[in-house]
Enzyme design. Structure first.
Site, short mmCIF file in Angstrom:
data_model
loop_
_atom_site.label_atom_id
_atom_site.label_comp_id
_atom_site.label_asym_id
_atom_site.label_seq_id
_atom_site.Cartn_x
_atom_site.Cartn_y
_atom_site.Cartn_z
N LYS A 77 0.84 -1.21 0.00
CA LYS A 77 0.00 0.00 0.00
C LYS A 77 0.88 1.26 0.00
O LYS A 77 0.64 2.19 -0.78
CB LYS A 77 -0.95 -0.01 1.22
CG LYS A 77 -1.88 -1.22 1.24
CD LYS A 77 -2.93 -1.18 2.33
CE LYS A 77 -2.40 -1.33 3.74
NZ LYS A 77 -1.81 -2.68 4.02
N THR A 78 1.88 1.28 0.87
CA THR A 78 2.77 2.45 0.93
C THR A 78 3.60 2.56 -0.35
O THR A 78 3.78 3.66 -0.89
CB THR A 78 3.70 2.34 2.16
OG1 THR A 78 2.89 2.10 3.31
CG2 THR A 78 4.51 3.60 2.36
N ASP A 122 -1.73 6.64 6.15
CA ASP A 122 -1.72 5.22 6.50
C ASP A 122 -2.69 5.01 7.66
O ASP A 122 -2.98 5.96 8.41
CB ASP A 122 -0.28 4.85 6.92
CG ASP A 122 -0.03 3.36 6.80
OD1 ASP A 122 -0.91 2.64 6.30
OD2 ASP A 122 1.06 2.92 7.20
N THR A 171 -6.11 -1.44 6.87
CA THR A 171 -6.20 -2.89 7.01
C THR A 171 -7.65 -3.29 7.32
O THR A 171 -7.99 -4.46 7.31
CB THR A 171 -5.31 -3.38 8.17
OG1 THR A 171 -5.58 -2.56 9.31
CG2 THR A 171 -3.84 -3.26 7.82
N ARG A 230 6.99 -7.70 1.93
CA ARG A 230 7.79 -7.13 3.03
C ARG A 230 8.50 -8.25 3.80
O ARG A 230 9.63 -8.08 4.25
CB ARG A 230 6.89 -6.33 3.99
CG ARG A 230 7.70 -5.65 5.10
CD ARG A 230 6.80 -4.97 6.11
NE ARG A 230 6.11 -3.83 5.53
CZ ARG A 230 5.02 -3.27 6.04
NH1 ARG A 230 4.49 -3.74 7.14
NH2 ARG A 230 4.46 -2.24 5.44
#
Ligand code: ADE
Length: 346
Positions: A77-78, A122, A171, A230
């Site tokens: 997402k980032t 975020d 989320t 990640r």
């Protein structure tokens, strides 16, 4: 600008340059991130949607519509927000819902945005209600309303903002209020990556880190990364250490096996916390159904961590089930932990 807000600006070659960054937060993490949509591996439909929207906005010389990303942590997402800012040629300002404690925090951020900038929020579902109220006119009309004085003397002044794009990440899309959700023109969920994409990401990251990895090593790393880029990148660094210190510096399936066994990551990619979670349901609550609060209390972990981080992947690979009366362990969870399946007699 508050300490919680990080500002990025893209230079003339479209490469992100960073300013005002706490030294310990950056280059390392960023260096493994793709900077262009064309370098992005996986999430093909999301990438295509965004490529079309970005190209259309650039053609019309308009800002991109506001974008909302939903999905478990670590799926990109980032990274997507960085790429959007980069491709639109704007600055990226990064903040998060919980960091915006007061309306004033957000006003400061909004009034500093330039034409075409991207504001990334975020954990947007954790934005306080009072702050959210400022977001509505900012997103819809590119304006904020200042209220002066109180009661009968109250006056409001509308302050025009530059046309910017907001990128929100969450989320828990269910916790977003409908008025906020509806103000995003583009809404996309990011799903766990398949093995083939994770193999490619492992190889790309290994090349960037200048470490040799063979097909077997990349496949083993992909299998143990919980469908999450990640985690690929984090585990790759541990395996690199292991390969350099205990082996010949090359990564193969044997080094991945040995290094990740040491890390407590098993063949399905489950961590100690994942296994403690499953053990709690099976041993403590006889396989369930059991409420999430009870599991969290037994494990002495935050409920949010279990719901956001642990459960999505266990649900995805079918080790647990969520029913109206609580969480249940699936047969596969007993098998994975090597525990006998206890038939329940009702
Ligand atoms: N690094 C982390 N995520 C990635 C992705 N989706 N594509 C390429 N490199 C990545």
């Amino acid at each position: 600008m508050t300490d919680d807000v990080l500002k990025y600006s893209s230079d003339t070659e479209g490469i992100l340059t960073r300013s005002n960054l706490p030294v310990d937060q950056e280059p390392d993490i960023l260096s493994l991130r793709p900077e262009k949509m064309s370098d992005y591996i996986g999430q093909a439909e999301v990438v295509e949607t965004l490529e079309i929207a970005i190209q259309a906005a650039l053609l019309r010389e308009e800002p991109l519509e506001h974008v909302l990303f939903h999905g478990p942590p670590g799926l990109g997402k980032t990274t997507m927000a960085h790429i959007i800012a980069n491709e639109m040629g704007g600055n990226l300002t990064v903040t998060s819902g919980p960091a915006l404690e007061k309306g004033g925090d957000l006003l400061g951020v909004l009034t500093h945005l330039e034409e075409g900038d991207v504001l990334f929020i975020d954990e947007i579902h954790r934005t306080p209600k009072a702050v959210e109220e400022f977001l509505y006119p900012a997103m819809e009309d590119f304006a904020v309303d200042f209220i002066f004085d109180k009661g009968v003397h109250a006056r409001s002044h509308r302050y025009r903002l530059k046309n910017f794009t907001m990128v929100g990440a969450t989320t828990r899309v269910g916790l977003l209020s409908a008025p906020l959700r509806d103000r995003f023109g583009i809404f996309r969920s990011l799903d766990f990556y398949d093995e083939k994409d994770l193999v490619q990401i492992s190889k790309r990251s290994a090349a960037l880190l200048d470490i040799a990895i063979d097909d077997g090593g990349a496949l083993e790393l992909a299998k143990r990364s919980r469908g999450t880029p990640r985690i690929v990148n984090r585990l790759l660094k541990r395996v690199r250490d292991y390969a350099q210190v205990r082996s010949d510096g090359r990564i193969n399936s044997k080094t991945v096996h040995a290094a990740l066994d040491l890390e407590g990551v098993d063949e399905k990619g489950l961590s100690n916390l994942d296994r403690r979670y499953l053990n709690t349901i099976i041993r403590f609550y006889k396989g369930g159904p059991v409420g999430i609060e009870a599991i969290a209390a037994t494990l002495q972990e935050e409920t949010d961590t279990l719901v956001d981080v642990v459960e999505p992947y266990l649900l995805k690979i079918g080790l647990i089930m969520r029913t109206s009366s609580g969480r249940k362990a699936a047969d596969a969870a007993y098998q994975h932990l090597g525990l006998p399946f206890q038939k329940k007699i009702f």
